[in-house]
Write an enzyme that holds these catalytic residues in place. Sequence first.
Site, PDB file in Angstrom:
ATOM      1  N   GLU A 338     -21.004  -5.247  32.948  1.00  0.00           N
ATOM      2  CA  GLU A 338     -20.069  -4.242  32.423  1.00  0.00           C
ATOM      3  C   GLU A 338     -18.923  -4.830  31.594  1.00  0.00           C
ATOM      4  OE1 GLU A 338     -20.281  -0.857  35.893  1.00  0.00           O
ATOM      5  OE2 GLU A 338     -19.082  -2.621  36.322  1.00  0.00           O
TER       6      GLU A 338
HETATM    7  C1  TNX Z   1     -21.116  -1.057  39.250  1.00  0.00           C
HETATM    8  S1  TNX Z   1     -23.063  -3.114  39.996  1.00  0.00           S
HETATM    9  C2  TNX Z   1     -20.541  -2.314  39.281  1.00  0.00           C
HETATM   10  C3  TNX Z   1     -19.402  -2.564  40.170  1.00  0.00           C
HETATM   11  C4  TNX Z   1     -18.995  -1.339  40.919  1.00  0.00           C
HETATM   12  C5  TNX Z   1     -20.226  -0.599  41.388  1.00  0.00           C
HETATM   13  C6  TNX Z   1     -19.937   0.566  42.254  1.00  0.00           C
HETATM   14  C7  TNX Z   1     -22.236  -3.913  39.029  1.00  0.00           C
HETATM   15  C8  TNX Z   1     -22.815  -5.157  38.603  1.00  0.00           C
HETATM   16  N1  TNX Z   1     -21.066  -3.415  38.649  1.00  0.00           N
HETATM   17  O1  TNX Z   1     -18.309  -3.073  39.424  1.00  0.00           O
HETATM   18  O2  TNX Z   1     -18.215  -1.725  42.007  1.00  0.00           O
HETATM   19  O3  TNX Z   1     -20.925  -0.182  40.256  1.00  0.00           O
HETATM   20  O4  TNX Z   1     -21.098   1.091  42.786  1.00  0.00           O
END
Ligand code: TNX
Length: 527
Positions: A338
């Site tokens: 992300e």
């Molecule tokens: C996505 S999974 C994210 C996290 C969040 C999560 C909550 C991932 C690699 N990144 O930053 O905590 O969703 O479900």
Amino acid sequence: MKRTKKNRSIVTLIAGIVIMNLVSCNTELPTDLTKASIIPKPVSVTATGEAFTIKEGTDIYIQGDNEELKKTGDYLAAILRPVTGYEINVISSPDLPPSGSIILTLAGAEGVSGQEGYRLDIAKKTITLSATAPAGVFMGIQTLRQLLPASVEKGKLIEEPLKIATGTITDNPVYSYRGAMLDVSRHFFEVEDVKKFIDYLAAYKMNMLHLHLSDDQGWRIEIKSWPNLTVHGGSKEVGGGDGGFYTQEQYTDIVNYAKDRFITIVPEIDMPGHTNAALSSYAELNIGGKATELYTGTEVGFSTLNTKSEITYKFIDDVIRELAALTPGEYIHIGGDESHSTKKEDYIPFMNRVQDIVVSHGKKVLAWDEIALSTVKPGTIAQVWASEKNATLAVGQGAKILMSPAKKAYLDMQYDKDTPLGLHWAGYIEVDAGYSWDPATYIPGIGQENIIGIEAPLWSETVTNLEQIELMVFPRLPGYAEIGWTPWTSRNWDEYKLRLANHGERFDAMGINYYRSKLVPWPAVSE
Ligand code: TNX
């Protein structure tokens, strides 16, 4: 219905079966090993219809001059002593042990494959637990533990003699990586809570604990060369409360506690996004050269390290060097997820360079599936959470995959709309949905040969203490453990749910606050 003779005889037969069942429950004599509710389900169980009894004078004999093996003996003795009130000595001796002993040995593990495989021969007079390595003996001890009454988990004296049904179990896992992740950044959890979490993994033969040590909301591991990361960057958590961090000594304590349970810690420093805690601690890591405010919300994707500045790479090199020196396991996780505030043309060279830094400190890289956008270096593992496209890209570059699809394996997803905690952006995951999928067919074109294993992540935006951790983790965790251990062809929800139901009593005895899913036929006694 007409009262015919045939009907009457059916009624009599049913009544007979019910009475027989009641009698067998009441006498509590475990004599059929194949009826034991073992999770994960072992490869092979055969019963011989008798019982071994732990008596005054039962000792644990260690065969094989091996410190780790001796420690597994101490671990087993520590379980048995308080509940039996017996001495349960741990004796290292190559001699033939007396009748009534429990033998732990690295010899004669016929038909056992791999370091974690084991063979458990339970006879009326002796128990022999054999494996090719101490890890296998430890796994076998977890099985033995589940063959004892659930009340053993209370750790208090049990007056009745402890009996174990006789027979043979041979067992080994499908996948070498079987783990969970704990996000200690969004909310911080003390060392004691992490140790409890480790105990839960160990009980179900999981062998990896991934600690998400840094994110926008908090930096949780002391780095001596960059002290403000924890002093400032670790001071808060989601919601604005006090945060916390592990000193290097505390981290080492966690690593060793896990190691004693044959669990490897995988530390994660998430970058280049999810870095606000670091950006707030050191101005020079920011694109504009100005430190950000601490962040206690739950948005994602707004932060990025300055990927074009050399100080950023000096910072990463220092962090990875210190972390690698504290971490005996082979992996360092570099996040990479992300990074919505990092331009793609900056992200790619950044991830390439950080992989090289990790390798230069003698470790392998684990990263979220977005790593596939960069050049995946030899040995790097892509952890699939969202994108099948990234997974395919990674495998195309020769990488292996760790399976954590959010829709199936995220422990922070709510069970249903009434779950008081958790998120549901990837859907609701009831206990059956979490269990009934096969990592080796989940993504078309990615088979067992491409997969190192499975990990169930617990993100902690909504989870603030151990009780809440337990509610999200149990009873789904044993299912993820079984997915990693037991072949898909031996798994079936309708059979599994009965074994899981019998673990309710164990959860109760361990004091675990678990979700009493309506899909699981929990026995009335644990109500
Ligand atoms: C996505 S999974 C994210 C996290 C969040 C999560 C909550 C991932 C690699 N990144 O930053 O905590 O969703 O479900």
